[in-house]
Write a protein that holds these residues in place. Structure first.
Motif, PDB file in Angstrom:
ATOM      1  N   LEU A  62       8.370   8.738  -3.759  1.00 22.37           N
ATOM      2  CA  LEU A  62       7.575   7.518  -3.921  1.00 22.37           C
ATOM      3  C   LEU A  62       7.440   6.747  -2.451  1.00 22.37           C
ATOM      4  CD1 LEU A  62       6.472   5.221  -5.652  1.00 22.37           C
ATOM      5  CD2 LEU A  62       8.836   4.419  -5.827  1.00 22.37           C
ATOM      6  N   CYS A  63       8.359   6.198  -1.862  1.00 28.39           N
ATOM      7  CA  CYS A  63       8.474   5.543  -0.961  1.00 28.39           C
ATOM      8  C   CYS A  63       7.644   6.197   0.191  1.00 28.39           C
ATOM      9  CB  CYS A  63       9.946   5.048  -0.124  1.00 28.39           C
ATOM     10  SG  CYS A  63      10.505   3.827  -1.520  1.00 28.39           S
ATOM     11  N   ARG A  64       8.099   7.385   0.672  1.00 27.66           N
ATOM     12  CA  ARG A  64       7.476   7.940   1.880  1.00 27.66           C
ATOM     13  C   ARG A  64       6.150   8.152   1.680  1.00 27.66           C
ATOM     14  NH1 ARG A  64      10.439   9.639   5.984  1.00 27.66           N
ATOM     15  NH2 ARG A  64      12.390   9.746   5.415  1.00 27.66           N
ATOM     16  N   ARG A  65       5.434   8.087   0.420  1.00 25.18           N
ATOM     17  CA  ARG A  65       3.919   8.034   0.226  1.00 25.18           C
ATOM     18  C   ARG A  65       3.345   6.648  -0.023  1.00 25.18           C
ATOM     19  NH1 ARG A  65       4.587  12.341  -4.317  1.00 25.18           N
ATOM     20  NH2 ARG A  65       2.660  13.070  -4.255  1.00 25.18           N
ATOM     21  N   CYS A  66       4.013   5.611   0.024  1.00 21.91           N
ATOM     22  CA  CYS A  66       3.682   4.373   0.191  1.00 21.91           C
ATOM     23  C   CYS A  66       3.079   3.712   1.221  1.00 21.91           C
ATOM     24  CB  CYS A  66       4.884   3.611  -0.622  1.00 21.91           C
ATOM     25  SG  CYS A  66       4.436   1.692  -0.530  1.00 21.91           S
ATOM     26  N   PRO A  67       1.802   3.068   1.041  1.00 17.89           N
ATOM     27  CA  PRO A  67       1.163   2.398   2.126  1.00 17.89           C
ATOM     28  C   PRO A  67       1.996   1.368   2.754  1.00 17.89           C
ATOM     29  CG  PRO A  67       0.145   1.835  -0.030  1.00 17.89           C
ATOM     30  CD  PRO A  67       1.112   2.624  -0.213  1.00 17.89           C
ATOM     31  N   ASP A  72       5.593  -2.567   6.224  1.00 18.84           N
ATOM     32  CA  ASP A  72       5.700  -3.661   5.484  1.00 18.84           C
ATOM     33  C   ASP A  72       7.026  -3.949   4.810  1.00 18.84           C
ATOM     34  OD1 ASP A  72       3.497  -4.710   6.619  1.00 18.84           O
ATOM     35  OD2 ASP A  72       2.228  -3.349   5.366  1.00 18.84           O
ATOM     36  N   CYS A  73       7.731  -2.775   4.289  1.00 17.11           N
ATOM     37  CA  CYS A  73       8.757  -2.831   3.312  1.00 17.11           C
ATOM     38  C   CYS A  73      10.052  -2.967   4.019  1.00 17.11           C
ATOM     39  CB  CYS A  73       8.717  -1.566   2.396  1.00 17.11           C
ATOM     40  SG  CYS A  73       9.935  -1.531   1.074  1.00 17.11           S
ATOM     41  N   ASP A  74      10.725  -4.175   3.775  1.00 19.71           N
ATOM     42  CA  ASP A  74      11.913  -4.263   4.326  1.00 19.71           C
ATOM     43  C   ASP A  74      13.056  -3.559   3.638  1.00 19.71           C
ATOM     44  OD1 ASP A  74      11.177  -6.351   5.907  1.00 19.71           O
ATOM     45  OD2 ASP A  74      11.395  -7.803   4.764  1.00 19.71           O
ATOM     46  N   PRO A  83      14.293  -3.470  -3.374  1.00 18.00           N
ATOM     47  CA  PRO A  83      13.085  -2.688  -3.368  1.00 18.00           C
ATOM     48  C   PRO A  83      11.797  -3.316  -4.441  1.00 18.00           C
ATOM     49  CG  PRO A  83      14.793  -1.682  -5.056  1.00 18.00           C
ATOM     50  CD  PRO A  83      15.366  -2.966  -4.283  1.00 18.00           C
ATOM     51  N   CYS A  84      10.739  -2.605  -4.492  1.00 16.16           N
ATOM     52  CA  CYS A  84       9.709  -3.118  -5.255  1.00 16.16           C
ATOM     53  C   CYS A  84      10.137  -3.095  -6.672  1.00 16.16           C
ATOM     54  CB  CYS A  84       8.280  -2.668  -4.795  1.00 16.16           C
ATOM     55  SG  CYS A  84       8.098  -0.912  -5.181  1.00 16.16           S
ATOM     56  N   GLY A  85       9.470  -3.518  -7.712  1.00 18.07           N
ATOM     57  CA  GLY A  85       9.428  -3.434  -9.027  1.00 18.07           C
ATOM     58  C   GLY A  85       9.122  -1.860  -9.480  1.00 18.07           C
TER      59      GLY A  85
END
Ligand code: SF4
Length: 108
Positions: A62-67, A72-74, A83-85
């Motif tokens: 998930l995260c490694r493929r997230c824009p 932008d993601c702390d 983390p995001c929802g």
């Protein structure tokens, strides 16, 4: 009910109803794809902590493929922010075996 209502509003610490994001995060996009592929998803929050296998799967698939991963993601940067929802929901789905790591890897 829209995905914004069932996922973002219910699960995401960063959700702001007035803010229109041009770019959905990777978690949102993956949940969209899982629904399109016919996965039956419960949007009830479990509140349970994730095991190490789930955390590793979320990072890889998930995260490694997230824009938002690189800049932008702390949470992705230092794990000190929430983390995001989508991360939380997909983590629950992994823990409950509703989805597998292979399902997530196969989501392009
Ligand atoms: S936790 Fe951050 S990097 Fe991971 S999917 Fe969510 S927004 Fe993207």
């Amino acid at each position: 009910m829209t995905l914004e209502q069932s996922l973002c509003r219910r699960f995401c610490f960063y959700y702001k109803p007035s803010k229109r994001e041009e770019l959905a995060c990777g978690g949102y996009r993956m949940v969209e794809r899982l629904i399109r592929r016919g996965k039956k998803i419960s949007f009830e929050r479990s509140g349970k902590a994730f095991g190490p296998e789930t955390v590793d799967a979320l990072e890889e698939a998930l995260c490694r493929r997230c824009p938002f991963f690189a800049y932008d993601c702390d949470f992705a940067v230092n794990k000190e922010a929430p983390p995001c929802g989508g991360y939380l929901l997909i983590g629950q789905l992994l823990e409950s075996r509703t989805v597998s790591l292979d399902d997530l890897r196969d989501m392009d």
